[in-house]
Design a protein around this motif. Sequence first.
Motif, PDB file in Angstrom:
ATOM      1  N   GLY A   1       3.447   1.427   4.623  1.00  0.00           N
ATOM      2  CA  GLY A   1       3.413   0.344   3.650  1.00  0.00           C
ATOM      3  C   GLY A   1       4.671   0.272   2.812  1.00  0.00           C
ATOM      4  O   GLY A   1       5.212  -0.818   2.565  1.00  0.00           O
TER       5      GLY A   1
ATOM      6  N   THR B   1       0.853  -1.183   0.000  1.00  0.00           N
ATOM      7  CA  THR B   1       0.000   0.000   0.000  1.00  0.00           C
ATOM      8  C   THR B   1       0.892   1.237   0.000  1.00  0.00           C
ATOM      9  O   THR B   1       1.861   1.319   0.755  1.00  0.00           O
TER      10      THR B   1
ATOM     11  N   THR C   1       1.674   4.018   1.294  1.00  0.00           N
ATOM     12  CA  THR C   1       1.732   4.888   2.468  1.00  0.00           C
ATOM     13  C   THR C   1       3.153   4.849   2.999  1.00  0.00           C
ATOM     14  O   THR C   1       3.963   4.015   2.572  1.00  0.00           O
TER      15      THR C   1
ATOM     16  N   GLY D   1       1.208  -3.003   4.606  1.00  0.00           N
ATOM     17  CA  GLY D   1       0.182  -1.973   4.689  1.00  0.00           C
ATOM     18  C   GLY D   1      -0.747  -2.275   5.842  1.00  0.00           C
ATOM     19  O   GLY D   1      -0.419  -3.060   6.731  1.00  0.00           O
TER      20      GLY D   1
ATOM     21  N   SER E   1      -3.305   1.609  -4.014  1.00  0.00           N
ATOM     22  CA  SER E   1      -3.634   2.862  -3.352  1.00  0.00           C
ATOM     23  C   SER E   1      -4.306   2.603  -2.006  1.00  0.00           C
ATOM     24  O   SER E   1      -5.065   1.632  -1.856  1.00  0.00           O
ATOM     25  N   GLU E   2      -4.045   3.475  -1.044  1.00  0.00           N
ATOM     26  CA  GLU E   2      -4.727   3.374   0.232  1.00  0.00           C
ATOM     27  C   GLU E   2      -6.227   3.529   0.015  1.00  0.00           C
ATOM     28  O   GLU E   2      -6.675   4.400  -0.719  1.00  0.00           O
TER      29      GLU E   2
ATOM     30  N   GLU F   1      -5.882  -2.456   3.708  1.00  0.00           N
ATOM     31  CA  GLU F   1      -6.176  -3.205   2.489  1.00  0.00           C
ATOM     32  C   GLU F   1      -5.881  -4.696   2.623  1.00  0.00           C
ATOM     33  O   GLU F   1      -6.164  -5.477   1.721  1.00  0.00           O
TER      34      GLU F   1
END
Length: 359
Positions: free
Chosen positions: A156, A151, A153, A205, A181-182, A208
């Motif tokens: 992540g 993810t 971030t 992450g 994507s988050e 997700e």
Amino acid sequence: MQTSRLCKIGIGAPLSGRGAPLGREMMQAAGIAVVEANETSNAAGIRLEAWVLDDAVDPEEGRTIAHRFADDDAVLAIIGHYNSNVTLATAPIYLERSLPLVAPIVSNPKLTESGWTNVFRFTNRDDVTAAAITRYLRDERQKASAIVVETQTVYGSSMSAQFVTAWKAVGGTVINHHQVSEGCEDFVALVNGFSGDADLVFYGGTFEGAPLLKEMRTQRYMQLFAAGDGCWDVGNFLVPAGRSATEGEGVIVLSACPEIGKVAGSSDFAMRYERQFGPITNYAVNSFDATMTVVEAICAAARRGALVRAGVLECLRGINRTGIAYPTPVRWDSRGDNMAAVTALHIVRGGHFHQVASI
């Protein structure tokens, strides 16, 4: 009668948005520590207060509340923040104002690699936990090839990058590395493209992880699902994943502290927490223990007649305290990392995380 001096501990956590349940648990655990500490802190002539502010998982909001903490001379230390991106954004502000910062949960290596002399990491780092899970996957589960899903971030990206480095170091291969994507919940196309030659899927992450795992099992992709501690979370992973977590080869999820009951005192704390707030779902033990470590430093500074931020920081650097999160005493290395921290690995059994290794 002598009046006790008010000493505030600033607690920065996400209390709104998607991360609010995690932030509330952090806040509640730290609050219990302050309440319980006040029963004994009068011996040092002080009265403790937890001042909680919402950072909303937003670095800019984090900077705003960091300045609010820093501008109050009664604030002698900070517990926070929950998320790596917010903590990395606020640490320089606390450094400038000589405020000690103890991060109960943040695992990004940059926190203690950036030269901030006021920062202490209570938990383990992503590179350390990645090395632990990769050794387990190779030595105990005989896995050799992985698909990595990341993810996008700060957490992540860090957790995934550290896994890839550690995995290759033990001879593992990465077949594919995907970024998502988050907030993504549709993984049909992604899983449909997974190679059948992979031994496992590693996910770096948080939110997700559950929908990714459920889609894997829906498409009968039964390889092992391994994840960082962003998925060591009852509300955001275990519950929504449901039976998917035990289908096929199941899951292996790391955490940066042992499960409740493995360390003396952790079960008693969990019962106290549950009476007020319900069952622990994440890192409440770390938050409580980190706060108690700060309390001990504040009390030590008071006894020395050095009850200012610099005095608390000096006492915190020399801490040697046995807590309830880890089996050995909390002590910091030269960077501010906790030498007591351990990595635990968990499977899911009967709807609960079950620890299978501690490294």
